[in-house]
Scaffold this motif. Sequence first.
Motif, PDB file in Angstrom:
ATOM      1  N   PHE A   1       0.709  -1.131   0.088  1.00 42.74           N
ATOM      2  CA  PHE A   1       0.003   0.064   0.094  1.00 42.74           C
ATOM      3  C   PHE A   1       0.884   1.425  -0.129  1.00 42.74           C
ATOM      4  CE2 PHE A   1      -1.924   3.477   2.433  1.00 42.74           C
ATOM      5  CZ  PHE A   1      -3.081   3.880   1.485  1.00 42.74           C
ATOM      6  N   TRP A   2       1.948   1.476   0.762  1.00 43.55           N
ATOM      7  CA  TRP A   2       2.432   2.745   0.944  1.00 43.55           C
ATOM      8  C   TRP A   2       3.384   2.830  -0.065  1.00 43.55           C
ATOM      9  CZ3 TRP A   2       0.563   5.797   4.184  1.00 43.55           C
ATOM     10  CH2 TRP A   2      -0.262   5.380   5.152  1.00 43.55           C
TER      11      TRP A   2
ATOM     12  N   ALA B   1       1.010   3.932  -2.868  1.00 41.10           N
ATOM     13  CA  ALA B   1       0.437   5.262  -2.448  1.00 41.10           C
ATOM     14  C   ALA B   1       1.593   6.389  -3.007  1.00 41.10           C
ATOM     15  CB  ALA B   1       0.060   5.356  -1.276  1.00 41.10           C
TER      16      ALA B   1
END
Length: 131
Positions: free
Chosen positions: A21-22, A25
């Motif tokens: 995710f990070w 993102a």
Amino acid sequence: MQEASAINKEHDKPPQITRGFWLTALLILMFIANPLTAFAYFTSPDVIVSVHPKATIGIVYFFGVMSTINFAIAVGIWCWKKWAVYGMYLSVAIAFVINIYLGVGILGALFGLVGGLVIFLTTRNRWQWFN
């Protein structure tokens, strides 16, 4: 016997490559923010110089070039390229030095290192996938 063969095939599969995710993102943010930032640096350098009196037109254009390079770095990281990760580290280090020179302050300059820290934290356990 077939069951044992099926289990062995499961273990023979390469691990699934995932960005997480990070990292995803941050890269998407870089895909959006860097072109917009470069556009602002190239089209309105006088506005930026008025906000930061130590900045020169040359420094502002240099930041525009760095924003363009950072977009390419994001593409490289998306494509699992080691050079792009190293380029990110170099980019944030250069920005840190210039921000200190411009008088942004240590806290403001340190905030600029967050992207490099996120890249480090999100790529270190995936380094084997980079080439």
